[in-house]
Scaffold this active site. Structure first.
Site, PDB file in Angstrom:
ATOM      1  CD  GLU A 408      -1.839  -2.520   1.491  1.00 56.00           C
ATOM      2  OE1 GLU A 408      -0.600  -2.684   1.685  1.00 56.00           O
ATOM      3  OE2 GLU A 408      -2.663  -3.440   1.153  1.00 56.00           O
ATOM      4  CD  GLN A 430      -7.419  -7.362  -1.691  1.00 62.86           C
ATOM      5  OE1 GLN A 430      -6.812  -7.813  -0.884  1.00 62.86           O
ATOM      6  NE2 GLN A 430      -7.571  -7.534  -3.046  1.00 62.86           N
ATOM      7  CB  ALA A 432     -11.351   1.002   4.891  1.00 62.98           C
ATOM      8  CG  ASP A 433     -10.090  -3.124   7.953  1.00 62.04           C
ATOM      9  OD1 ASP A 433     -10.368  -3.278   9.249  1.00 62.04           O
ATOM     10  OD2 ASP A 433     -10.877  -3.072   7.139  1.00 62.04           O
ATOM     11  CG  PHE A 434      -5.750  -4.365   4.305  1.00 66.73           C
ATOM     12  CD1 PHE A 434      -5.400  -4.906   5.343  1.00 66.73           C
ATOM     13  CD2 PHE A 434      -6.468  -4.842   3.293  1.00 66.73           C
ATOM     14  CE1 PHE A 434      -5.906  -6.133   5.805  1.00 66.73           C
ATOM     15  CE2 PHE A 434      -6.950  -6.273   3.402  1.00 66.73           C
ATOM     16  CZ  PHE A 434      -6.766  -6.968   4.800  1.00 66.73           C
ATOM     17  CG  HIS A 475     -11.109  -8.250   6.539  1.00 72.63           C
ATOM     18  ND1 HIS A 475     -10.151  -9.103   7.338  1.00 72.63           N
ATOM     19  CD2 HIS A 475     -10.683  -8.245   5.392  1.00 72.63           C
ATOM     20  CE1 HIS A 475      -9.249  -9.479   6.606  1.00 72.63           C
ATOM     21  NE2 HIS A 475      -9.491  -9.121   5.319  1.00 72.63           N
TER      22      HIS A 475
END
Ligand SMILES: Cc1ncc(C[n+]2csc(CCOP(=O)(O)OP(=O)(O)O)c2C)c(N)n1
Length: 669
Positions: A408, A430, A432-434, A475
């Site tokens: 990211e 993929q 928002a958490d990432f 997630h």
């Protein structure tokens, strides 16, 4: 190349190949000028006239050689020891001096220091303090060059310390996978801030890492200007015809402290002595003298010329008054001005889900902006994990719909680079958490760039977010508060298909960085009649979904649907229901107008309570509408825990069920 000790005064066995005298003198003068500027800066520093100095003395050959082989319109991304990049591009010295003194004629209106600036005029994109993101930005610039097919090369610098950062590994990998025309230049000068190389990495040469990235790499004697210049010249010509990344490790040495105040006590003196013998300027000077290309008179003439230039430009900078500004002026430069252009909706509609609206909107933006590039994990043939970009590759091709490695940070940085070089980018997280893995360039590059040197970051980061889908702690987060707190970002959070399509179009039109939140639980559950063609909706305008007289409900995202459901089941409640749609900029006008009418406010937010946007809206209402309030402002939010997985735990976590109870409490206050 090093020479055995046959000629005591010249350490290097210089090989001029077919270089003419003019070129040799250009390289010599290229090194002499920054050396003289630095020597002057060291004096000014001692006199307290300059606040900080990062010295590149002894490393000039690298910057000079690289800048000399690149065309003036090929981007260079230097670090803090590359003064020669700036001087070789003929930036007027008084502008550099003003920059270092935080004055208006610098490049950042006094907002950032030293070499932390870029200038499109000179095709130089300066660093941010965090070092590593520069490599990813270079990827983006090079990707833009590749998409334009202009055969241009881009060069980016790092020290060997910076190579330990994840950003660097990510960017090298991306460049190799995408075969981007970048020269990745590591100046291995022996020390990080004070950390020696053996405590920084555990391989013999950093260039050896090229193999691991599937990338050509070379070791270059960084203090031998002719080796730097001739090798780089060949390489650049070859990359122009055969675009590819190349990793270069320049062996050199940092002759002074990390910055002047930190000294060099931890560096063994014999190392300094040893590298002193390899001084790139003095050795080359001796060589040119020995070849009869330079004379003592000529050296003196050059020195007089540069001394005069430095003194004259310093006078200009010192005469410049201290920078002045106003609060309004500062605030005005956080975002690039964006003149919203309304594109009216057509009459024909289709009944579609939120997810379709986003997909259609994105597709129509791709049709409208042929410089728009989408990047994300699995977004190409696979269509993204939510299938929003399904079919896009067929229509727009793989160059514009790009699968990325799992990295990211480098991709957000690359989006910044695309923007710098004339493109627009949409990055799909993929989940928002990432975004945590891409946090650094969002917060420090995208958000701050316009304020720092008035260069836009034309990037939208799509954020599939939210709970209620049984996806557990990693997630399910709705992490908008991390971004609403950061000046420079816009934050959009639609709750309906119609809004999502129009707001996404505007977010992509807007040259500022936009975090675009898409609630996963709404993707397939919410349908609406949506105009079939492209249309826009302005950012910063809330929508008043219901009008009533007793209470104002303020919410966004999934909260809107929870509030609607509650009002549906309790028809006796007369409420204004405000769907914020955009969190930054926030539509305070609509909020205050409603509060003045109803006198009671409840703010519903899916995120956990503390530090969320509900708290700030509450504070704003207290400060601006206190006289109109008939009850304390109520905030309703999720539990102060991570988002749990099991459905009953998740329901207990979310505020949906306690919303009604809180609303009734408030009404009966
Ligand atoms: C992410 C981050 N961590 C730490 C620092 C503090 N810092 C600034 S420069 C530096 C050393 C850099 O060493 P290197 O990359 O070898 O470059 P050099 O200064 O030796 O040219 C450190 C630790 C920083 N700027 N950014």
């Amino acid at each position: 190349m090093m020479k055995p000790e046959t000629t005591p005064h010249i350490f290097f066995d210089y090989n001029r190949k077919d270089l003419d005298n003019k070129t040799l003198l250009k390289l010599y003068r290229g090194m002499l000028k920054p050396r003289m500027i630095e020597e002057k800066m060291l004096i000014l520093l001692r006199q307290g006239k300059v606040s900080k100095w990062f010295s590149g003395i002894g490393q000039e050959a690298i910057s000079v050689g690289i800048t000399a082989v690149l065309d003036k319109d090929e981007y260079i991304l230097p670090m803090h020891r590359n003064l020669a990049v700036f001087t070789m591009r003929d930036i007027p010295l008084h502008r550099l001096f003003s920059q270092w003194q935080g004055k208006a004629n610098g490049f950042t209106k006094g907002r950032d220091r030293s070499f932390h600036f870029g200038t499109q005029e000179f095709h130089i994109i300066g660093m941010i303090s965090h070092l590593g993101p520069q490599f990813g930005v270079a990827d983006g610039i090079a990707l833009a060059n590749k998409l334009k097919g202009n055969n241009k090369v881009c060069a980016v610098f790092t020290g060997e310390g910076g190579t330990s950062e994840g950003d660097i590994h990510e960017a090298l990998n991306v460049a190799s996978v995408w075969q981007l025309p970048v020269l990745f230049c590591i100046e291995n000068n022996g020390y990080g801030l004070s950390t020696p190389t053996n405590e920084q990495y555990n391989c013999e040469n950093l260039a050896d890492r090229g193999k691991g990235y599937g990338m050509e790499s070379h070791i270059i004697e960084g203090n031998d200007i002719l080796e730097v210049y001739t090798k780089l010249k060949d390489l650049v010509e070859s990359i122009r015809t055969n675009p590819r990344p190349v990793l270069l490790e320049f062996k050199t040495f940092r002759m002074r402290g990390h910055e002047e105040a930190s000294g060099t006590k931890y560096v063994p003196t014999d190392l300094i002595d040893e590298w002193g013998l390899r001084d790139p300027l003095l050795n080359f000077e001796s060589y040119l003298l020995s070849e009869g290309i330079l004379s003592d008179e000529k050296i003196q003439q050059f020195k007089n010329e540069f001394k005069h230039e430095i003194d004259e430009n310093l006078d200009i900078a010192f005469a410049e008054p201290k920078i002045e500004s106003t609060e309004a002026n500062e605030l005005n430069d956080v975002y690039k001005e964006f003149k919203y252009q309304e594109v009216k909706e057509n009459l024909e509609t289709e009944n579609i889900r939120l997810i379709d609206a986003i997909s259609h909107g994105l597709k129509q933006s791709m049709e409208r902006h042929d410089n728009l590039v989408i990047m994300g994990q699995d977004v190409a043939e696979y269509g993204g994990v939510f299938k929003i970009t399904e079919g896009f590759v067929e229509q727009f091709g793989k160059e514009r719909v790009r699968n990325t490695p799992i990295c990211e940070s480098a991709i957000v940085s690359a989006a910044m680079g695309l923007s710098i070089n004339g493109f627009k980018a949409v990055v799909e997280m993929q989940f928002a958490d990432f975004v945590t893995s891409g946090f650094n360039p969002i917060i420090n590059y995208l958000a701050k760039n316009y304020y720092r040197w008035n260069e836009k970051a034309d990037v939208v980061v799509r954020m599939p977010c939210g709970a209620g889908v049984g996806a557990g702690p990693f997630h399910s987060q709705t992490n908008e508060a991390w971004f609403t707190h950061t000046p420079g970002l816009k934050v959009v959070y639609p709750a309906f298909p119609y809004d999502a399509k129009g707001l996404l179009a505007t977010s992509i039109e807007d040259p500022n960085p936009v975090m675009f939140f898409e609630h996963k639980a709404l993707y397939r559950s919410i349908r609406q009649d949506v105009p079939t063609d492209y249309y826009t909706i302005p950012l910063g305008k809330a929508s008043l979904l219901k009008e009533g007289k007793d209470v104002t409900i303020i919410t966004y995202g999934a909260g809107v649907h929870w509030a609607l459901e509650t009002l549906d089941q309790n028809q006796e409640i007369s409420a204004d229901l405000i769907d914020l749609r955009t969190l930054i900029p926030l539509d305070t006008e609509t909020i205050y107008k409603s509060v003045e009418k109803t006198g009671k406010v409840i703010i519903l937010q899916e995120d956990s309570l503390f530090g969320g946007i509900a708290s700030d809206i509450s504070a704003l209402i207290m400060e601006n509408c206190f006289e109109h309030l008939d009850a304390p402002v109520k905030r309703v939010a999720s539990l102060e825990t991570p988002v749990p997985f099991a459905s009953n735990l998740e329901s207990a976590y979310l505020p949906k069920n306690k919303f009604k109870e809180n609303l009734l409490d408030l009404l009966s206050y």
